[in-house]
Motif scaffolding. Structure first.
Motif, short mmCIF file in Angstrom:
data_model
loop_
_atom_site.label_atom_id
_atom_site.label_comp_id
_atom_site.label_asym_id
_atom_site.label_seq_id
_atom_site.Cartn_x
_atom_site.Cartn_y
_atom_site.Cartn_z
N VAL A 1 68.20 59.99 2.98
CA VAL A 1 66.75 60.16 2.94
C VAL A 1 66.49 61.63 2.64
CG1 VAL A 1 64.61 60.07 4.29
CG2 VAL A 1 66.32 58.26 4.53
N ASN A 2 65.50 61.89 1.80
CA ASN A 2 65.31 63.25 1.31
C ASN A 2 64.49 64.14 2.26
OD1 ASN A 2 65.56 65.41 -0.53
ND2 ASN A 2 63.49 65.01 -1.27
N PHE A 3 65.07 64.45 3.41
CA PHE A 3 64.48 65.47 4.28
C PHE A 3 65.03 66.83 3.84
CE2 PHE A 3 63.85 61.91 7.40
CZ PHE A 3 62.46 61.99 7.40
N ILE B 1 68.76 66.95 -9.11
CA ILE B 1 69.99 66.22 -9.45
C ILE B 1 70.78 66.99 -10.50
CG2 ILE B 1 70.88 64.13 -10.55
CD1 ILE B 1 68.33 62.73 -9.27
N ARG B 2 70.09 67.46 -11.52
CA ARG B 2 70.76 68.20 -12.59
C ARG B 2 71.39 69.50 -12.07
NH1 ARG B 2 65.96 67.16 -17.06
NH2 ARG B 2 66.92 65.31 -18.04
N MET C 1 70.70 67.93 -2.28
CA MET C 1 71.35 67.03 -3.24
C MET C 1 72.83 67.36 -3.41
SD MET C 1 69.04 64.88 -3.98
CE MET C 1 67.26 64.79 -3.76
N ILE C 2 73.17 68.62 -3.39
CA ILE C 2 74.59 69.01 -3.50
C ILE C 2 75.40 68.33 -2.41
CG2 ILE C 2 76.18 70.94 -3.09
CD1 ILE C 2 74.24 72.71 -4.67
N ARG C 3 74.88 68.30 -1.20
CA ARG C 3 75.62 67.71 -0.08
C ARG C 3 75.63 66.18 -0.17
NH1 ARG C 3 74.34 72.55 0.33
NH2 ARG C 3 75.52 73.99 1.65
N SER D 1 77.03 67.22 5.48
CA SER D 1 75.79 67.17 6.24
C SER D 1 74.58 66.97 5.33
CB SER D 1 75.62 68.47 7.04
OG SER D 1 74.40 68.47 7.74
N HIS D 2 73.93 65.82 5.48
CA HIS D 2 72.68 65.55 4.79
C HIS D 2 71.91 64.51 5.59
CE1 HIS D 2 74.02 61.59 3.30
NE2 HIS D 2 75.18 62.16 3.02
#
Length: 379
Positions: free
Chosen positions: A121-123, A22-23, A336-338, A350-351
């Motif tokens: 969702v963190n794929f 995140i940072r 995370m950027i996206r 796209s995420h």
């Protein structure tokens, strides 16, 4: 420019990884964390330079400053916390699986749409630059018609009978372990790369340790800590240490995927080989900056991750020049950027979304049904 204020719930292995990612977006700030042990949560917050630690996730959700909530808890808590976070007016980034039941996934998807919140969702494994390069190559026809896909996701952190995680217990993780824990990443990646869906599966499961020794003292995932014999209690194990899944994808593609968490020496290896009518590609996450490209009529090649040699979309997933390796933490950052671009700019970047989370629950359920009933199952 003010930064998006974020709260992270869950401080095991993956929670602090989220904080760092995140940072690194440059647009978001973690202002609060929450863990199941308040004293440890306070300590972790101090170590990471986070202002606030909450003893209860409901208090974090009630914090009016927090705009986005990351859920990094055991699987059985994902649905309830995601639902409450959305109702509290927060955007949500949830670890996989999104929920343990399809009906819960559907409810969360509809709630997110109703409240107009970004739901991710963190794929993150799909955010490796070489993975994106393969996706671009397939879209451009560089591989030709795809014939077959084979691969695996293997680890060794459950190799011993004294290796224990809450993931071994269905009440926390659901009906599968290796498939839901790591196979979900593999299938998400393959469907994302190929732009096609798995249509049927035939699975074989094995549980090598019917009984594991659960430590009576806290041990973090991947910590490798060894306790004394008297510090354990025996528990029966129902979830699989190993699976192999035959699958069919789209109209013509055939493939297989093996997941295993008792494979000595494999620390965290996602591997695939995709064979087409023109070329073949092979990628190994433990050598994540390299792509092997196979050819029948010319010399085989190895593409080393370098933005100047890659297609534009894939190059956008790199931060450093060629020869400066990027890995797991960088895939987290780029995902995370996206997500945060979507949150801030409503860009539709796209995420992986809640819909993608639902899809992996669907695949895991079909794989489990196949393994239990020893038959092919259609999705």
């Amino acid at each position: 420019m003010s930064r998006v204020k974020v709260g992270v719930i869950g401080l095991g292995f993956i929670g602090p990884v989220h904080v760092e990612a995140i940072r690194r977006t440059g647009v978001a700030e973690v202002v609060a964390v929450c863990g199941n042990n308040f004293e440890k949560a306070q300590k972790k917050a101090a170590e990471m330079g986070v202002d606030r630690a909450y003893p209860d996730y409901k208090q974090l959700l009630a914090d009016p400053e927090i705009e986005v909530v990351h859920i990094c808890t055991p699987n059985n808590l994902h649905y309830q916390i995601s639902k409450e976070a959305l109702l509290a007016g927060k955007h949500v980034v949830c670890e996989k699986p999104l929920a343990l039941e399809m009906e819960q996934c559907d409810e969360l998807i509809e709630l997110g749409k109703k409240l107009n919140k970004v739901c991710a969702v963190n794929f993150n494994m799909r955010a490796y630059p070489i993975v994106q390069q393969v996706r671009d190559m397939i879209e451009r026809g560089d591989l030709g018609e795809i014939f077959s896909i084979n691969g695996s996701y293997t680890q060794d952190w459950m190799l011993l009978d004294t290796d224990y995680s809450w993931r071994a217990e269905p009440k926390y993780t659901g009906c599968t372990r290796t498939v839901a824990d790591i196979g979900s990443h593999w299938f998400d990646m393959i469907e994302h790369i190929c732009g096609q869906r798995v249509t049927s599966v035939c699975a074989d499961f094995a549980t090598f340790y019917k009984v594991r020794k659960r430590p009576l003292k806290p041990v973090e995932t991947y910590s490798g800590k060894i306790l004394e014999p008297g510090d354990y209690e025996e528990i029966p194990v129902e979830t699989e240490d190993y699976s192999t899944v035959l699958f069919r994808m789209g109209d013509k593609i055939h493939g297989s995927c093996t997941t295993c968490q008792t494979m000595a020496g494999r620390k965290n290896r996602l591997y695939f080989e995709i064979a087409g009518s023109k070329a073949m590609v092979v990628w190994d996450s433990e050598k994540c900056n390299e792509l092997w490209i196979g050819s029948r009529e010319g010399a085989n090649q190895t593409l080393i991750r370098d933005a100047s040699l890659m297609y534009p979309n894939a190059a956008g997933y790199t931060s450093y020049p060629g020869g400066h390796n990027e890995g797991f933490a960088d895939s987290m950052k780029h995902h995370m950027i996206r997500i945060y671009d979507d949150i801030i700019n409503h860009s539709g970047a796209s995420h992986a979304t809640f819909e993608d989370g639902r899809r992996e629950v669907e695949i895991c359920n079909a794989v489990y049904e196949s393994a239990v009933n020893e038959k092919w199952v259609k999705l």
